[in-house]
Design a protein around this motif. Structure first.
Motif: not given
Length: 210
Positions: A91-96, A101-103, A150-156, A193-199
């Motif tokens: 289920p978490a494959a999309v995020d990973w 791809g983001l980086a 979403r609250p966790e870091l993404y664009v950052t 951010a994914i693992v720890k929910g950093l925001s």
């Protein structure tokens, strides 16, 4: 900086970023039990969405219209995800896949803008747009909450990769070294951010006015 040499040296990041974003798009289609045609659509719009907007903004030919490898890659990935057993894709494959791809795409988008003579700060912003717009389109079409709110870091995390790459190149570091450092930095931040929910702290003005 020889921007043409830099762009050529980083060309592998283009197809890599497209591939992992296409996987994330196809996985969203899988999660929603869609048809093969929808798989292909999600893979394509996620893989090329950000790069298309980037090219339109900087006045470059839209990359995937000029290179048939790109849509073929996206369609092939859609088929691969379609025929593989669902247990392979957690289920978490999309995020990973999206994090990878983001980086990668943040770096490549900035590199392409610099190769076309865009100044450093706008070039970094083009990297962020390249990396984030495809995911926004994917989530919008799927009717899911957009990944960028979403609250966790993404664009950052994308901004870290893009600005780190531009900054390192401006200091005279070679393109490949700068790309690797910037990629690792952005991916590491997104992974945390994914693992720890950093925001980052959210806006509290509305609460204060009540």
């Amino acid at each position: 900086m020889n921007s043409a040499v830099l762009y050529d040296a980083l060309g592998w990041l283009d197809l890599f970023g497209i591939a992992v974003f296409a996987i994330s798009g196809a996985l969203v289609a899988a999660r929603n039990g869609q048809t093969l045609i929808t798989f292909a659509f999600f893979a394509l719009v996620t893989g090329v969405g950000g790069g298309t907007v980037r090219d339109l903004l900087i006045g470059a030919p839209v990359f995937w219209v000029q290179d048939s490898r790109v849509p073929i890659l996206c369609l092939a990935i859609a088929l691969i995800v379609w025929i593989t057993p669902v247990r392979i894709w957690r289920p978490a494959a999309v995020d990973w896949f999206d994090a990878i791809g983001l980086a990668a795409y943040s770096v490549f988008g900035a590199a392409k803008a610099m190769q076309l003579g865009i100044d450093p700060v706008p070039a970094a912003i083009m990297g962020i747009i390249t990396a984030s717009v495809g995911g926004v389109i994917r989530d919008l079409v799927a009717g899911e909450p957009s990944i960028i709110i979403r609250p966790e870091l993404y664009v950052t995390a994308g901004a870290l990769s893009a600005f780190a790459f531009v900054g390192l190149v401006q200091t005279g570091m070679t393109g490949i070294a700068a790309a690797l450092i910037a990629f690792v930095a952005g991916f590491a931040l997104r992974a945390l951010a994914i693992v720890k929910g950093l925001s980052l702290p959210s806006y509290r003005g509305a609460e204060d006015s009540e």
